[in-house]
Design a protein around this motif. Structure first.
Motif, PDB file in Angstrom:
ATOM      1  N   ALA A   1      41.842  26.786  20.423  1.00 15.38           N
ATOM      2  CA  ALA A   1      42.482  28.159  20.400  1.00 15.38           C
ATOM      3  C   ALA A   1      41.546  29.079  19.870  1.00 15.38           C
ATOM      4  CB  ALA A   1      43.654  28.189  20.109  1.00 15.38           C
ATOM      5  N   ASP A   2      42.039  30.511  19.692  1.00  9.67           N
ATOM      6  CA  ASP A   2      41.549  31.483  19.022  1.00  9.67           C
ATOM      7  C   ASP A   2      41.995  31.503  17.722  1.00  9.67           C
ATOM      8  OD1 ASP A   2      39.592  33.480  18.492  1.00  9.67           O
ATOM      9  OD2 ASP A   2      40.682  35.075  19.289  1.00  9.67           O
ATOM     10  N   ALA A   3      41.669  30.540  16.979  1.00 13.87           N
ATOM     11  CA  ALA A   3      42.681  30.360  15.672  1.00 13.87           C
ATOM     12  C   ALA A   3      41.920  31.348  14.405  1.00 13.87           C
ATOM     13  CB  ALA A   3      42.479  28.939  15.093  1.00 13.87           C
ATOM     14  N   LYS A   4      42.843  31.692  13.732  1.00 12.15           N
ATOM     15  CA  LYS A   4      42.433  32.469  12.606  1.00 12.15           C
ATOM     16  C   LYS A   4      41.217  31.963  11.837  1.00 12.15           C
ATOM     17  CE  LYS A   4      44.201  34.251   8.216  1.00 12.15           C
ATOM     18  NZ  LYS A   4      45.491  34.314   7.411  1.00 12.15           N
ATOM     19  N   LYS A   5      40.071  32.691  11.581  1.00 15.31           N
ATOM     20  CA  LYS A   5      38.851  32.142  10.923  1.00 15.31           C
ATOM     21  C   LYS A   5      38.931  32.263   9.422  1.00 15.31           C
ATOM     22  CE  LYS A   5      37.559  30.959  14.955  1.00 15.31           C
ATOM     23  NZ  LYS A   5      37.456  29.596  15.408  1.00 15.31           N
ATOM     24  N   ALA A   6      37.949  31.410   8.838  1.00 17.28           N
ATOM     25  CA  ALA A   6      37.958  31.439   7.437  1.00 17.28           C
ATOM     26  C   ALA A   6      36.508  31.338   7.085  1.00 17.28           C
ATOM     27  CB  ALA A   6      38.913  30.929   6.623  1.00 17.28           C
ATOM     28  N   GLU A   7      35.996  31.648   6.241  1.00 17.18           N
ATOM     29  CA  GLU A   7      34.618  31.078   5.473  1.00 17.18           C
ATOM     30  C   GLU A   7      34.837  29.889   4.836  1.00 17.18           C
ATOM     31  OE1 GLU A   7      31.834  32.458   5.973  1.00 17.18           O
ATOM     32  OE2 GLU A   7      32.917  33.922   7.102  1.00 17.18           O
ATOM     33  N   PRO A   8      33.860  28.796   4.847  1.00 17.36           N
ATOM     34  CA  PRO A   8      33.892  27.656   4.354  1.00 17.36           C
ATOM     35  C   PRO A   8      34.442  27.549   2.872  1.00 17.36           C
ATOM     36  CG  PRO A   8      31.979  27.675   5.831  1.00 17.36           C
ATOM     37  CD  PRO A   8      32.532  29.292   5.692  1.00 17.36           C
ATOM     38  N   VAL A   9      33.850  28.723   2.274  1.00 19.80           N
ATOM     39  CA  VAL A   9      34.403  28.643   0.715  1.00 19.80           C
ATOM     40  C   VAL A   9      35.551  28.878   0.418  1.00 19.80           C
ATOM     41  CG1 VAL A   9      33.782  30.956   0.302  1.00 19.80           C
ATOM     42  CG2 VAL A   9      33.438  29.456  -1.524  1.00 19.80           C
ATOM     43  N   GLN A  10      36.590  29.541   1.272  1.00 24.11           N
ATOM     44  CA  GLN A  10      37.728  29.718   1.145  1.00 24.11           C
ATOM     45  C   GLN A  10      38.593  28.390   1.256  1.00 24.11           C
ATOM     46  OE1 GLN A  10      37.307  33.212   4.090  1.00 24.11           O
ATOM     47  NE2 GLN A  10      39.439  33.766   2.903  1.00 24.11           N
ATOM     48  N   THR A  11      38.108  27.556   2.097  1.00 20.21           N
ATOM     49  CA  THR A  11      38.939  26.631   2.350  1.00 20.21           C
ATOM     50  C   THR A  11      38.235  25.352   1.503  1.00 20.21           C
ATOM     51  OG1 THR A  11      37.741  26.078   4.344  1.00 20.21           O
ATOM     52  CG2 THR A  11      39.916  27.209   4.570  1.00 20.21           C
TER      53      THR A  11
ATOM     54  N   VAL B   1      45.709  30.008   5.985  1.00 17.57           N
ATOM     55  CA  VAL B   1      44.344  30.564   5.106  1.00 17.57           C
ATOM     56  C   VAL B   1      43.288  31.142   6.396  1.00 17.57           C
ATOM     57  CG1 VAL B   1      42.553  30.418   3.439  1.00 17.57           C
ATOM     58  CG2 VAL B   1      44.679  29.196   3.031  1.00 17.57           C
ATOM     59  N   GLY B   2      43.344  30.280   7.344  1.00 28.50           N
ATOM     60  CA  GLY B   2      42.276  30.237   8.308  1.00 28.50           C
ATOM     61  C   GLY B   2      41.218  28.927   8.451  1.00 28.50           C
ATOM     62  N   VAL B   3      40.625  28.842   9.490  1.00 33.26           N
ATOM     63  CA  VAL B   3      39.807  27.615   9.676  1.00 33.26           C
ATOM     64  C   VAL B   3      38.350  28.134   9.900  1.00 33.26           C
ATOM     65  CG1 VAL B   3      40.380  27.621  12.108  1.00 33.26           C
ATOM     66  CG2 VAL B   3      39.364  25.324  10.869  1.00 33.26           C
ATOM     67  N   SER B   4      37.457  27.304   8.935  1.00 33.98           N
ATOM     68  CA  SER B   4      36.034  27.576   9.467  1.00 33.98           C
ATOM     69  C   SER B   4      35.405  26.260  10.163  1.00 33.98           C
ATOM     70  CB  SER B   4      35.315  27.363   8.108  1.00 33.98           C
ATOM     71  OG  SER B   4      35.549  26.139   7.466  1.00 33.98           O
ATOM     72  N   ASN B   5      34.343  26.250  10.810  1.00 33.07           N
ATOM     73  CA  ASN B   5      33.721  24.982  11.506  1.00 33.07           C
ATOM     74  C   ASN B   5      33.631  23.947  10.704  1.00 33.07           C
ATOM     75  OD1 ASN B   5      32.351  24.619  14.154  1.00 33.07           O
ATOM     76  ND2 ASN B   5      30.824  23.913  12.652  1.00 33.07           N
ATOM     77  N   ASP B   6      33.350  24.179   9.230  1.00 36.62           N
ATOM     78  CA  ASP B   6      33.302  23.014   8.470  1.00 36.62           C
ATOM     79  C   ASP B   6      34.715  22.334   8.411  1.00 36.62           C
ATOM     80  OD1 ASP B   6      30.524  23.627   7.850  1.00 36.62           O
ATOM     81  OD2 ASP B   6      31.103  24.138   5.798  1.00 36.62           O
ATOM     82  N   ASP B   7      35.636  22.947   8.425  1.00 35.79           N
ATOM     83  CA  ASP B   7      36.865  22.355   8.189  1.00 35.79           C
ATOM     84  C   ASP B   7      37.237  21.703   9.643  1.00 35.79           C
ATOM     85  OD1 ASP B   7      38.147  23.468   5.907  1.00 35.79           O
ATOM     86  OD2 ASP B   7      38.034  25.406   6.940  1.00 35.79           O
ATOM     87  N   LEU B   8      36.959  22.323  10.691  1.00 31.78           N
ATOM     88  CA  LEU B   8      37.295  21.663  11.953  1.00 31.78           C
ATOM     89  C   LEU B   8      36.562  20.125  12.110  1.00 31.78           C
ATOM     90  CD1 LEU B   8      37.108  24.645  14.349  1.00 31.78           C
ATOM     91  CD2 LEU B   8      39.039  23.260  13.811  1.00 31.78           C
ATOM     92  N   VAL B   9      35.305  20.218  11.808  1.00 35.91           N
ATOM     93  CA  VAL B   9      34.460  18.949  11.720  1.00 35.91           C
ATOM     94  C   VAL B   9      35.083  17.947  10.956  1.00 35.91           C
ATOM     95  CG1 VAL B   9      32.054  17.958  11.183  1.00 35.91           C
ATOM     96  CG2 VAL B   9      32.450  20.230  12.158  1.00 35.91           C
ATOM     97  N   ALA B  10      35.118  18.404   9.605  1.00 37.10           N
ATOM     98  CA  ALA B  10      35.987  17.392   8.804  1.00 37.10           C
ATOM     99  C   ALA B  10      37.410  16.799   9.366  1.00 37.10           C
ATOM    100  CB  ALA B  10      36.393  18.095   7.325  1.00 37.10           C
TER     101      ALA B  10
END
Length: 793
Positions: free
Chosen positions: A637-647, A684-693
């Motif tokens: 889905a179009d989830a809220k985005k975040a920078e990898p450093v934030q999460t 907080v939002g999600v980054s691509n790094d979060d989704l992969v992890a």
């Protein structure tokens, strides 16, 4: 946005795994090996139940976890197919066990694939396949050659109406489960494996095993090593002696009567005309009880034989009784009863008004106030040994007995040799034939397997032999030019499961039970998972391992490195699931209701600590489904985005937690950590790094959904690692107390922890603190190490 459709996703990935065979194991790898297996199931007609799912999913989570770390993983599968259920079904319906077993295996395999298990299906075994039981027979012959497979007579349950031998579980309240007639014990020649030959090694090596403590304790208790003495008691007015084993020869001066097991061979020689009938009736009734019943029965029963023994230390006469609390299989089947210092003997003496003589004085500091003290102490009323410490007296009395040839030290075991013959059709035929004189001969190895013949009538014959006895042509075999008659007993199913873990290494090898090179690479098993067979199976597989190591066929002496023993899944009310109660949960119902296999797998890992029983909770199943739906939405889905450093902190913290929890088999807290992580990403939002992890961490539990996520993200599934620098928090929590009571918590930047005045100022300016401090406080103390501000108002 496309909605989360678990059934559709699971069908896609299961089809891909079926065609691509990504779980095929091979020895051609530079990576360290990892061999995992569950205790293989009996494939019943009912199919998988949720208990199977817990068992299999634990193995699967670990298999995928290690595979994602790029270890060379082998996770095979098998079926323990011989046994009574298939034979009884054949007797009832006429359907051959061979046919019923094939249908059941096909059903089990289909269900296991629906659950997405990472199984190497090329390593599938079935114990009733002739290609398998050929080697079970070979194993038997190796034991037979070394004298560790032998015959002797033993008592068996017998139904005179059905004319058949019954297993313990087929005897209900002393009656045949099939016809309801009263059963009896019958002496029959049976085959045994001499497991007692390895009793000391089996016991001495238990402590070194990486197994749950309760299982190791059960193994120790089953073996039951006791160091004691054999004492010969002369029977009055005869030339006979009764051998007695005792662990407390120091109490012999207090031995006032002898008790024999009802099966003791000397009983018929000890009775007289006045006692013979009564004793015979007692023994007949006693041997109808199981040993467990005899041990658990607190109401003591017994009968006097009319004979007396002589106490070799006191010269006093001791009446000889028969009682069912004494077991023939332990020691010598005879007990020197010391009622002053043994509870069972005391109860017996009280009931039958027998002499009680105290011979051990307990220490003054002892708080034991029982009627019969059985601890250590100082001997009294014990002739020349009075005043001696009981530990020392044992050695001295043993020496006294030894000098006179009437006693000696001995070690004995509760564990008995393994009775392995069954008067059943549906089992592995024992590869033995008898010559005209009844002597047993091994079937030549080039004549293996001894095949199970097809029959029309599966009932035993009228002598209690299996249906194999009716196969006249099959019975005939020629060995070294002599016509012989085949053995009609089959092997206990435990024999088939005592070596299957080694067959997994080379399941299709026609030349070896287990290929030497394959066994060297894969074995021993790294992780073994189960919820049953805490004693027998685990003891037998260890026994066979040690035996075959001694014969040079195995390069190790313990078959299983790590054992995981998990709890049961019970009905929602906490009761055990059973068909008769109508409370069985069918795992396929959960899947087909729209939850899917990933939900079922993840729920069973989340249900509670792996070692404990857990009650099924339908509401929690729905909760796990919603969690997976949220994972889907984060990715698709179009989830809220975040920078990898934030999460970064939440991500690395979760990677560390899930990794360590899986290593510790804390699967429930690993899933809980993933749930917390998803909650944080929604905030907080999600980054691509979060989704992969997230997808990588989720894959052991929900492999279909995780694979779908990783495919969309264009990522591999290699297990993620954490960086400790991201585990350090950017903020610090400071506790504020006023007059010793908690009044507030401050969240301050980590770098400010060094500025004491700033921390004090922030504490005094806090609105919650101001309510309890009027004017200038008497004292403000900051304890940096404890992250605490204490204000004295």
């Amino acid at each position: 946005m496309e909605r989360y459709d678990p059934i559709k996703i699971e069908e896609k990935w299961q089809a891909r795994w079926e065609s691509e065979k990504p779980f095929k194991a091979t020895e051609k790898s530079d990576a360290p090996k990892m061999f995992l297996a569950e205790m293989f199931p009996y494939p019943s007609g009912a199919g998988l139940h949720v208990g199977h799912v817990r068992n299999f999913t634990i193995v699967d989570v670990l298999s995928r976890f290690y595979a994602q770390q790029r270890l060379n993983v082998m996770r095979p599968f098998g079926y323990d197919t011989f046994g009574l259920p298939a034979e009884n079904y054949a007797i009832k319906t006429g359907t051959s066990p061979q046919s019923a077993t094939k249908v059941n295996i096909d059903n089990f395999r289909k269900q296991a694939k629906r659950l997405g298990y990472a199984i190497d299906w090329d390593r599938e075994i079935n114990t009733s396949d002739p290609a398998y039981y050929k080697w079970t027979q070979w194993c038997f012959l190796q034991l037979f050659k070394k004298g560790l497979a032998y015959q002797k007579e033993s008592y068996q349950w017998w139904c005179p109406v059905d004319q058949t031998v019954l297993a313990n579980e087929q005897v209900e309240n002393g009656c045949c489960w099939r016809c309801g007639h009263e059963v009896e014990k019958k002496k029959m020649k049976q085959w045994f494996f001499k497991i007692t030959e390895y009793a000391d090694e089996l016991l001495d090596e238990v402590d070194a095993l990486d197994w749950p403590e309760k299982i190791k304790t059960m193994q120790k208790n089953w073996i039951g090593r006791s160091k004691g003495s054999i004492v010969n008691f002369a029977v009055k007015d005869t030339q006979q002696e009764i051998k007695v084993f005792t662990t407390r020869v120091d109490t012999i001066f207090g031995a006032t009567f002898i008790v024999l097991a009802p099966e003791h061979p000397m009983i018929s020689e000890l009775v007289n005309d006045n006692t013979r009938e009564k004793v015979a009736e007692y023994c007949k009734n006693a041997i109808k009880k199981s040993e467990i019943e005899r041990q658990e029965n607190k109401e003591k029963t017994g009968v006097f034989t009319g004979a007396y023994a002589i106490n070799p230390l006191t010269g006093e006469e001791m009446p000889i009784w028969v009682a069912d609390y004494v077991l023939m299989g332990y020691g010598e089947g005879a007990v020197m009863a010391v009622p002053a210092h043994d509870e069972r003997d005391f109860d017996f003496a009280q009931k039958f008004d027998l002499k009680v003589k105290k011979v051990i004085e307990k220490p003054e500091n002892s708080d034991d106030d029982s009627a019969c003290y059985h601890g250590e102490g100082v001997l009294v009323n014990s002739g020349q040994f009075s005043g001696t410490a009981s530990e020392d007296a044992r050695e001295q009395i043993n020496a006294w007995l030894g000098e006179r040839g009437i006693g000696s030290p001995k070690t004995t075991y509760k564990m008995r040799d393994w009775l392995i013959s069954r008067q059943r059709y549906w089992g592995c035929p024992i590869p033995i034939a008898y010559d005209k004189d009844g002597n047993p001969h091994a079937i030549p190895e080039d004549q293996l397997p001894v095949m199970i013949p097809e029959v029309e009538d599966y009932k035993p014959d009228n002598t209690g032999r299996s249906a194999l006895a009716k196969c006249k042509d099959w019975l005939k075999v020629t060995i070294d030019g002599e016509e012989m008659t085949r053995e009609t007993d089959t092997l206990d199913g435990y024999a088939c499961s005592s070596w299957y873990l080694w067959r997994y290494a080379s399941p299709h090898d026609d030349n070896y039970a287990w290929n030497p090179e394959a066994i060297k690479y894969w074995e021993p098993v790294d992780v073994y998972v189960g919820a049953d067979h805490a004693v027998a199976h685990l003891l037998y597989v260890r026994f066979w391992c040690k035996f075959f190591a001694d014969q040079g066929f195995l390069p190790f002496r313990e078959p299983i490195k790590k054992l995981i023993y998990h709890g049961y899944i019970n009905a929602p009310d906490g009761k055990k699931m059973s068909k008769s109660k109508g409370n069985v949960i069918d795992p396929l119902d959960v899947i087909n209701d729209g939850y899917g296999a990933d939900t079922l797998r993840t729920y069973e890992m989340f249900i509670g600590p792996v070692e404990l029983d857990a009650a099924w909770d339908p509401r929690s199943v729905g909760g796990v489904y919603r969690f997976l739906n949220r994972c889907w939405s984060l990715c698709f889905a179009d989830a809220k985005k975040a920078e990898p450093v934030q999460t970064a902190q939440a991500r690395h913290k979760t990677i560390k937690k899930v990794t360590e929890d899986i290593y510790r088999c804390n699967f429930n807290t690993a899933v809980a950590a993933l749930m917390e992580y998803v909650n944080e990403l929604y905030k907080v939002g999600v980054s691509n790094d979060d989704l992969v992890a997230l997808a990588k961490l989720l894959k052991p539990f929900a492999p279909h959904l995780a694979s779908e996520m990783l495919e969309k993200l264009g990522a591999d599934d290699e297990w993620p690692t954490w960086d400790d620098k991201h585990l350090v928090s950017d903020t610090v929590e400071i506790v504020v107390q006023v007059n010793g009571k908690l009044r507030a918590k401050l969240s301050v930047p980590a770098e400010d922890i060094e500025d004491e005045e700033k921390i004090k100022s922030l504490a005094l300016e806090n609105e919650k603190v101001k309510k309890f401090v009027s004017g200038e406080p008497k004292k403000v103390i900051f304890v940096k190490k404890a992250k605490l501000v204490n204000i004295v108002a």
